[in-house]
Design a protein around this motif. Structure first.
Motif, PDB file in Angstrom:
ATOM      1  N   THR A 148       0.799  -1.227   0.000  1.00 51.71           N
ATOM      2  CA  THR A 148       0.000   0.000   0.000  1.00 51.71           C
ATOM      3  C   THR A 148       0.834   1.281   0.000  1.00 51.71           C
ATOM      4  O   THR A 148       0.327   2.332  -0.389  1.00 51.71           O
ATOM      5  CB  THR A 148      -0.938   0.028   1.214  1.00 51.71           C
ATOM      6  N   ASN A 177      -0.616  -4.016   3.652  1.00 49.40           N
ATOM      7  CA  ASN A 177      -1.870  -3.577   4.271  1.00 49.40           C
ATOM      8  C   ASN A 177      -1.993  -3.986   5.736  1.00 49.40           C
ATOM      9  O   ASN A 177      -2.952  -3.583   6.395  1.00 49.40           O
ATOM     10  CB  ASN A 177      -3.078  -4.083   3.473  1.00 49.40           C
ATOM     11  N   SER A 230      -0.102  -2.216  -5.086  1.00 51.55           N
ATOM     12  CA  SER A 230      -1.285  -1.402  -5.383  1.00 51.55           C
ATOM     13  C   SER A 230      -1.017  -0.476  -6.568  1.00 51.55           C
ATOM     14  O   SER A 230       0.128  -0.143  -6.876  1.00 51.55           O
ATOM     15  CB  SER A 230      -1.692  -0.578  -4.161  1.00 51.55           C
TER      16      SER A 230
END
Length: 163
Positions: A86, A100, A133
Motif C-alpha cells: 500500500t 496492508n 497497489s
C-alpha cells in the motif's frame, strides 16, 4: 547499511514452517478477497490483530494457501494475492515496501518483484506474495528508469523491472 542489516532491523520474524510438518486437516471457510480483506464464513474479520495472527502462519504449498501451525494445516481460499503493498519509502538506498497489515519488506534478493499480466507482485515468504497497489505502481513508474527497453526501479544497487 547493507541489505542483511536493514532486513533484520525492519522485517518481523517469520514462522519456521520448514520445521513444521503437520498433516492437512482439510479446509476452513476463510477467504482473502482481492482487496486484502479477510472473511470467515462470509463475514468480514474486522479484528486486525486476528488477521495479523493468521497472516503469520499463512503459507502457499503446491498452489494452495494454508494456515499452518506445528500441529495442523488448514486450506483457505485467496482470490488473488493475500496482501497488498500500500505504500513504500526509501532508506539507505533501498526500497522498503509496506503491506496492508503494516509489515515492511526490503525490496532485494529475499523479496523480489514478479510481473503477472502487467501487475507487479512482491515475493514475501513461503510462496506468499503481495500485489503492488496501483498507487504504489504509479509512484514507482515516476521514479523508474528505462533499461534494456523496460522500466526499472533500483533498490540496493539492484534493478527490478516494473514493466
Amino acid at each position: 547499511m547493507n541489505l542483511a542489516e536493514l532486513t533484520q532491523q525492519i522485517e518481523t520474524s517469520i514462522a519456521p514452517f520448514e520445521t513444521w510438518q503437520p498433516e492437512s486437516c482439510g479446509d476452513i471457510d476463510i477467504t482473502i478477497k482481492r482487496n486484502g480483506d479477510w472473511y470467515f464464513e462470509a463475514s468480514k474479520i474486522n479484528r486486525i490483530n486476528l488477521v495479523k495472527l493468521f497472516a503469520k502462519v499463512l503459507t502457499k504449498e503446491q498452489g494452495h494457501y494454508y494456515l499452518k501451525t506445528p500441529v495442523e494445516k488448514m486450506r483457505i481460499q485467496v482470490e488473488d494475492a493475500p496482501f497488498l503493498i500500500t505504500h513504500w519509502y526509501q532508506k539507505d538506498g533501498f526500497i522498503v515496501c509496506c503491506d496492508n497489515l503494516a509489515r515492511e519488506y526490503v525490496l532485494g534478493e529475499n523479496h523480489t518483484l514478479e510481473i503477472n499480466a502487467d501487475v507487479p507482485y512482491l515475493h514475501l515468504h513461503h510462496g506468499v506474495m503481495a500485489k503492488v497497489s496501483r498507487n504504489v505502481f504509479y509512484q514507482w513508474a515516476e521514479i523508474s528508469v528505462q533499461k534494456k527497453g523496460r522500466f526499472a526501479i533500483c533498490s540496493g544497487g539492484q534493478d527490478f523491472f516494473i514493466g
